[in-house]
Design an enzyme around this catalytic site. Structure first.
Site, PDB file in Angstrom:
ATOM      1  N   LYS A  83       0.877  -1.172   0.010  1.00 16.02           N
ATOM      2  CA  LYS A  83       0.109   0.026   0.101  1.00 16.02           C
ATOM      3  C   LYS A  83       0.809   1.520   0.062  1.00 16.02           C
ATOM      4  O   LYS A  83       0.306   2.421  -0.325  1.00 16.02           O
ATOM      5  CB  LYS A  83      -0.959   0.057   1.249  1.00 16.02           C
ATOM      6  CG  LYS A  83      -1.698  -0.937   1.596  1.00 16.02           C
ATOM      7  CD  LYS A  83      -2.555  -0.926   2.961  1.00 16.02           C
ATOM      8  CE  LYS A  83      -3.244  -1.830   3.088  1.00 16.02           C
ATOM      9  NZ  LYS A  83      -3.786  -1.959   4.671  1.00 16.02           N
ATOM     10  N   ASP A 118       7.917   3.247  -2.295  1.00 15.57           N
ATOM     11  CA  ASP A 118       7.758   4.201  -1.421  1.00 15.57           C
ATOM     12  C   ASP A 118       9.247   4.101  -0.909  1.00 15.57           C
ATOM     13  O   ASP A 118       9.784   5.438  -0.649  1.00 15.57           O
ATOM     14  CB  ASP A 118       6.644   4.052  -0.150  1.00 15.57           C
ATOM     15  CG  ASP A 118       6.825   2.637   0.332  1.00 15.57           C
ATOM     16  OD1 ASP A 118       7.567   1.661  -0.365  1.00 15.57           O
ATOM     17  OD2 ASP A 118       6.234   2.316   1.294  1.00 15.57           O
ATOM     18  N   ASP A 151      14.471  -0.373   1.517  1.00 21.66           N
ATOM     19  CA  ASP A 151      15.382  -0.745   2.878  1.00 21.66           C
ATOM     20  C   ASP A 151      16.315  -1.687   2.873  1.00 21.66           C
ATOM     21  O   ASP A 151      17.504  -1.450   2.125  1.00 21.66           O
ATOM     22  CB  ASP A 151      14.052  -0.904   4.076  1.00 21.66           C
ATOM     23  CG  ASP A 151      14.613  -1.322   5.394  1.00 21.66           C
ATOM     24  OD1 ASP A 151      15.307  -0.217   5.609  1.00 21.66           O
ATOM     25  OD2 ASP A 151      14.246  -2.110   6.109  1.00 21.66           O
ATOM     26  N   LYS A 171      17.170   3.930   2.038  1.00 21.34           N
ATOM     27  CA  LYS A 171      17.840   3.860   3.045  1.00 21.34           C
ATOM     28  C   LYS A 171      18.930   2.929   2.731  1.00 21.34           C
ATOM     29  O   LYS A 171      19.199   1.587   3.101  1.00 21.34           O
ATOM     30  CB  LYS A 171      16.999   2.946   4.259  1.00 21.34           C
ATOM     31  CG  LYS A 171      16.022   3.798   4.934  1.00 21.34           C
ATOM     32  CD  LYS A 171      15.617   3.376   6.242  1.00 21.34           C
ATOM     33  CE  LYS A 171      14.308   2.880   6.491  1.00 21.34           C
ATOM     34  NZ  LYS A 171      13.830   2.386   7.540  1.00 21.34           N
ATOM     35  N   VAL A 197      10.629   5.636   9.359  1.00 21.04           N
ATOM     36  CA  VAL A 197       9.872   6.748   8.942  1.00 21.04           C
ATOM     37  C   VAL A 197       8.325   6.572   8.596  1.00 21.04           C
ATOM     38  O   VAL A 197       8.057   5.522   8.424  1.00 21.04           O
ATOM     39  CB  VAL A 197      10.582   7.447   7.597  1.00 21.04           C
ATOM     40  CG1 VAL A 197      11.760   7.956   7.967  1.00 21.04           C
ATOM     41  CG2 VAL A 197      10.408   6.420   6.493  1.00 21.04           C
ATOM     42  N   ASP A 199       3.533   3.760   6.644  1.00 19.90           N
ATOM     43  CA  ASP A 199       2.732   3.438   8.035  1.00 19.90           C
ATOM     44  C   ASP A 199       3.432   3.016   9.018  1.00 19.90           C
ATOM     45  O   ASP A 199       4.815   2.438   9.003  1.00 19.90           O
ATOM     46  CB  ASP A 199       1.648   2.588   7.801  1.00 19.90           C
ATOM     47  CG  ASP A 199       2.097   0.998   7.425  1.00 19.90           C
ATOM     48  OD1 ASP A 199       3.080   0.813   6.709  1.00 19.90           O
ATOM     49  OD2 ASP A 199       1.620  -0.009   8.139  1.00 19.90           O
TER      50      ASP A 199
HETATM   51  P1  IMP Z   1      12.834  -4.046   2.095  1.00 12.11           P
HETATM   52  O1  IMP Z   1      12.263  -5.351   1.400  1.00 12.11           O
HETATM   53  O2  IMP Z   1      13.458  -4.243   3.256  1.00 12.11           O
HETATM   54  O3  IMP Z   1      13.508  -3.253   1.394  1.00 12.11           O
HETATM   55  O4  IMP Z   1      11.654  -3.505   2.591  1.00 12.11           O
HETATM   56  C1  IMP Z   1      10.683  -2.531   1.668  1.00 12.11           C
HETATM   57  C2  IMP Z   1       9.394  -2.295   2.711  1.00 12.11           C
HETATM   58  O5  IMP Z   1       9.539  -2.324   4.106  1.00 12.11           O
HETATM   59  C3  IMP Z   1       8.798  -1.135   2.254  1.00 12.11           C
HETATM   60  O6  IMP Z   1       8.262  -1.192   0.932  1.00 12.11           O
HETATM   61  C4  IMP Z   1       7.953  -0.679   3.352  1.00 12.11           C
HETATM   62  O7  IMP Z   1       6.922  -1.297   3.150  1.00 12.11           O
HETATM   63  C5  IMP Z   1       8.791  -1.383   4.569  1.00 12.11           C
HETATM   64  N1  IMP Z   1       9.585  -0.462   5.081  1.00 12.11           N
HETATM   65  C6  IMP Z   1      10.816  -0.297   5.236  1.00 12.11           C
HETATM   66  N2  IMP Z   1      11.584   0.718   6.046  1.00 12.11           N
HETATM   67  C7  IMP Z   1      10.303   1.316   6.336  1.00 12.11           C
HETATM   68  C8  IMP Z   1      10.266   2.783   7.229  1.00 12.11           C
HETATM   69  O8  IMP Z   1      11.310   3.233   7.625  1.00 12.11           O
HETATM   70  N3  IMP Z   1       8.820   3.109   7.470  1.00 12.11           N
HETATM   71  C9  IMP Z   1       7.624   2.544   6.876  1.00 12.11           C
HETATM   72  N4  IMP Z   1       7.739   1.340   6.240  1.00 12.11           N
HETATM   73  C10 IMP Z   1       8.958   0.911   6.002  1.00 12.11           C
HETATM   74 MG    MG Z   2       6.249  -0.759   0.358  1.00 16.25          MG
END
Ligand code: IMP
Ligand code: MG
Length: 183
Positions: free
Chosen positions: A51, A108, A111, A139, A161, A167
């Site tokens: 979302k 969005d 990470d 990040k 964040v 969220d």
């Molecule tokens: P990744 O697979 O670790 O890159 O995760 C990415 C997903 O984790 C993003 O699409 C977000 O939904 C969630 N996410 C990662 N960091 C944050 C944050 O600081 N705030 C809110 N959601 C986050």
């Molecule tokens: Mg996401």
């Protein structure tokens, strides 16, 4: 069902503003212009990962001045505590044949990079005319798997964040800015 917070409890968790509404607006306008200039005359499909990316997509598509279509994909990432595991379940899929489009994934935040790495491969395997990724936030310090977006609007430090679609426990998506969450 989310816990109902009082207004004071809600506001107390908003630690500090990291990216203002104006900064977001200016960066989104710029990104829209770059996309409009470089994709003009080609069929564009903006794919938003739900979302979190819904607010960004809504503003980005209105900053694009050439014909473009939108589609949504809802992916559930599994977490081991605070980090995604790379196990991604497609809860809702794109309702278009992507092989007819120049696809831009609209995310969005990146990470660890695990979620987008999986989604990028799923879409790539469907042979879009081209495939790029735009993310509002990055990040980079947190990266576990190698993944770079083609366009990053804001690099942010390793902080959790909220706001502008992002969220914490399904709340705070409606803030018009990006803030650090008070853990
Ligand atoms: P990744 O697979 O670790 O890159 O995760 C990415 C997903 O984790 C993003 O699409 C977000 O939904 C969630 N996410 C990662 N960091 C944050 C944050 O600081 N705030 C809110 N959601 C986050
Ligand atoms: Mg996401």
């Amino acid at each position: 069902m989310s816990k109902i917070l009082s207004q004071v409890e809600f506001e107390n968790k908003i630690k500090s503003v990291l990216v203002t509404e104006k900064e977001i607006k200016d960066a989104v306008q710029k990104a829209g212009k770059i996309i409009s200039d470089s994709y003009d005359g080609r069929p564009i499909l903006l794919v938003s990962i739900l979302k979190g990316a819904f607010v960004f997509l809504a503003d980005l598509c209105r900053a694009i001045t050439v014909p473009c279509e939108v589609a949504f994909m809802c992916a559930k990432s599994y977490f081991n505590g605070t980090e995604s595991t790379g196990n991604v379940n497609i809860v809702m899929d794109i309702d278009k044949d992507v092989s007819k489009y120049h696809v831009i994934i609209v995310e969005d935040i990146i990470d660890t990079g695990r979620t987008l790495k999986v989604i990028h491969k799923i879409i790539k395997d469907r042979n879009p005319l081209s495939l790029k990724v735009i993310t509002l936030l990055d990040k980079k310090e947190r990266r576990v798997v190698e993944f770079d977006a083609d366009m990053v609007l804001f690099d942010i430090p390793d902080k959790f964040v909220i706001g502008y679609g992002l969220d914490c426990g399904e709340l705070y998506r409606n803030l018009p800015y990006i803030a650090e969450y008070a853990e």
